[in-house]
Design a protein around this motif. Structure first.
Motif, short mmCIF file in Angstrom:
data_model
loop_
_atom_site.label_atom_id
_atom_site.label_comp_id
_atom_site.label_asym_id
_atom_site.label_seq_id
_atom_site.Cartn_x
_atom_site.Cartn_y
_atom_site.Cartn_z
N ASP A 101 53.47 -29.51 38.34
CA ASP A 101 53.22 -30.75 37.60
C ASP A 101 51.72 -30.97 37.37
OD1 ASP A 101 55.93 -31.43 37.43
OD2 ASP A 101 55.91 -32.29 39.44
N VAL A 102 50.90 -30.54 38.34
CA VAL A 102 49.44 -30.64 38.15
C VAL A 102 49.02 -29.77 36.97
CG1 VAL A 102 47.19 -30.20 39.19
CG2 VAL A 102 49.06 -31.09 40.60
N ALA A 140 51.41 -35.11 41.98
CA ALA A 140 50.75 -34.35 40.92
C ALA A 140 49.73 -35.22 40.18
CB ALA A 140 51.78 -33.81 39.94
N ASP A 141 50.09 -36.45 39.91
CA ASP A 141 49.15 -37.36 39.23
C ASP A 141 47.90 -37.59 40.08
OD1 ASP A 141 50.85 -37.59 37.08
OD2 ASP A 141 51.74 -39.50 37.74
N MET A 199 52.17 -28.08 42.34
CA MET A 199 51.13 -27.64 41.40
C MET A 199 51.68 -27.43 40.00
SD MET A 199 48.23 -27.67 42.82
CE MET A 199 47.29 -26.79 41.57
N SER A 227 39.17 -28.36 33.77
CA SER A 227 40.52 -28.53 33.24
C SER A 227 40.97 -27.38 32.34
CB SER A 227 40.62 -29.86 32.48
OG SER A 227 39.70 -29.88 31.39
N ILE A 271 46.62 -35.56 42.41
CA ILE A 271 45.79 -34.33 42.45
C ILE A 271 45.05 -34.14 41.13
CG2 ILE A 271 45.86 -31.81 42.61
CD1 ILE A 271 48.26 -32.14 44.50
N ALA A 272 45.77 -34.35 40.02
CA ALA A 272 45.16 -34.16 38.69
C ALA A 272 43.98 -35.10 38.50
CB ALA A 272 46.21 -34.38 37.61
N TYR A 306 43.48 -21.66 39.74
CA TYR A 306 44.68 -21.73 40.59
C TYR A 306 45.01 -20.36 41.18
CZ TYR A 306 49.63 -22.64 41.75
OH TYR A 306 50.84 -22.76 42.39
N SER A 316 49.84 -31.24 33.57
CA SER A 316 48.95 -32.29 33.05
C SER A 316 47.76 -31.69 32.30
CB SER A 316 48.44 -33.17 34.20
OG SER A 316 47.60 -32.43 35.08
#
Length: 455
Positions: A381-382, A336-337, A379, A348, A339-340, A355, A385
């Motif tokens: 977790d993405v 996730a980190d 996603m 953002s 991808i973010a 999505y 963020s």
């Protein structure tokens, strides 16, 4: 390293599931188990930690600092088991039959009424959450009428399918179960957020069917003055498609009781004060004893329905292994980190609708479980963020369900295309032109207005 492992695990899951090398249950359990062993070796951890990750994914995880419990899949799995059981019982006793029969009788020889009857019968039958059953019943009920009246069979196909895509998102439907499980949220929470969008989409589907009905009136020159009534023989043939399905199970004399029981169960589910598993467990027990009375008949119904009830509940439990390993090992957070970090900052604040749009083709072309457990679970977790909650991320992914019912991985659609003389690409184009894009725009608008989907 954890990011690479996560990507490899998700890719292996999607590829093996899509290629039908593994069943959903074995893919959800064995693939993360193998990658979990690799993760333990890479991290230099004890193999018992892998069992701990799986246990937390299935049952619960206790935060020792805050004392908060994060439930695994056990909660939705039990709700799923009893909700599917309950609505299978209701389908058997014929709860939805009178509504379907009413619309069939009203259709007569008016193309507009026929299209409206088609969409309403499909909507009612789709409440049990089974795509194949809905298609079989609706095709059996309407195809001879469409042929007799020279109505477009392509309209029959897309009008049957459109409501199924909406009502598959009821709490006992596969997409809602998979999405809630992957995001670690309660099914009734997700359904409360989805309901306004589902109702708006249903209204739109009715209006769009009406539009197709008016088009058929013009094409066929129907004025209402000429005798276009359908013969009594054809009406009876359509009604028999409903009446002759498991006649020994029907309980027409208990219609009012079953309707009140179902409405009460749904009201309690939406209210959210009582866990869904308790609601449907008690409702199933009451429905069985009132409708079938004798112990051997009740036991027989449970045995007959086991084939419908158990597979989805078992798959949900298997999802606990996948989510437990992915989260407990740290693979989910690492991926996730990564991808973010690749997402432009200009997007953002609009990640939720972005999505939703990205999810639509993914949901269409991937097996449902591959999308929700392999992609949506990361996603979550993405989205987190960017300040988007798991519930909001789940709603965003569900908007893509507007295109699920033209997926080439749904076998029942090939039967539908065969009966209506369409090749699959023609069917997809017809659905997208008349329903698909409009429904997803309605979802985005309604979910945005209700705050379920932040913009």
């Amino acid at each position: 390293m954890l990011t690479v492992l996560a990507l490899a695990m998700i890719t292996a899951f999607i590829v093996l599931l899509s290629a039908k090398k593994l069943s959903v249950f074995t893919a959800l359990t064995l693939i993360p188990f193998v990658f979990g062993i690799v993760a333990v070796a890479v991290m230099g951890s004890n193999i018992l930690e892998l069992a701990g990750w799986i246990q937390e994914g299935i049952f619960f995880k206790l935060n020792t600092e805050t004392g908060k419990i994060s439930w695994g899949v056990i909660s939705p799995a039990i709700t799923i088991l009893f909700s599917i059981l309950y609505f299978d019982i209701m389908l058997g006793v014929g709860l939805f039959d009178p509504v379907a029969e009413f619309f069939i009788k009203k259709a007569k020889g008016d193309p507009l009424k026929v299209l409206l009857s088609t969409v309403m019968v499909s909507s009612v039958v789709a409440f049990n959450g089974d795509t194949t059953t809905t298609i079989i019943i609706c095709i059996s009920a309407f195809i001879s009428l469409y042929k007799q009246m020279n109505l477009k069979l392509s309209y029959l196909a897309v009008t049957i399918v459109a409501p199924i895509g909406i009502w598959n998102m009821l709490p006992w439907g596969g997409p809602t179960i998979a999405s809630a499980t992957a995001q670690g949220i309660e099914i009734n929470e997700l359904f409360r957020e989805l309901l306004p969008g589902l109702l708006a989409a249903q209204a739109a589907v009715i209006l769009l069917a009406m539009r197709l009905g008016f088009k058929e009136r013009r094409r066929l020159g129907y004025t209402g003055k000429k005798n276009a009534d359908v013969s009594e023989e054809h009406i009876q043939k359509m009604l028999n498609a409903i009446r002759e399905k498991d006649p020994d199970l029907k309980r027409p004399g208990l219609f009012i009781f079953n309707l009140v029981l179902t409405l009460a169960a749904l009201a309690l589910l939406i209210q959210g004060e009582i866990h869904g598993s308790i609601i449907f467990m008690m409702s199933s027990a009451i429905a069985l004893i009132v409708n079938y009375r004798k112990a051997d008949l009740c036991s027989g119904r449970l045995e007959d329905l086991a084939a419908d009830v158990l597979p989805t509940a078992i798959v949900t439990m298997g999802a606990g292994v996948f989510s437990g390993v992915l989260t407990g090992s740290g693979m989910a957070a690492a991926l996730a980190d990564s991808i973010a970090a690749m997402i432009p900052t200009s997007l953002s604040s609009h990640m939720a609708p972005v999505y939703s749009i990205i999810a639509a083709p993914a949901i269409c072309f991937l097996p449902q479980d591959a999308f929700y457990f392999g992609i949506a679970s990361v996603m979550k977790d993405v989205m987190g963020s960017f300040g988007i909650t798991p519930l909001q991320a789940a709603v965003a992914s569900m908007a893509g369900q507007s295109f699920r019912l033209v997926s080439p991985v749904i076998p029942a659609l090939y039967m539908l295309c065969g009966e209506t003389k369409l090749n699959f690409v023609e069917f997809q184009k017809e659905y997208m032109k008349n329903y698909g894009w409009i429904i997803i725009l309605i979802y985005l608008a309604v979910f945005g207005l209700t705050g379920a989907l932040p913009y």
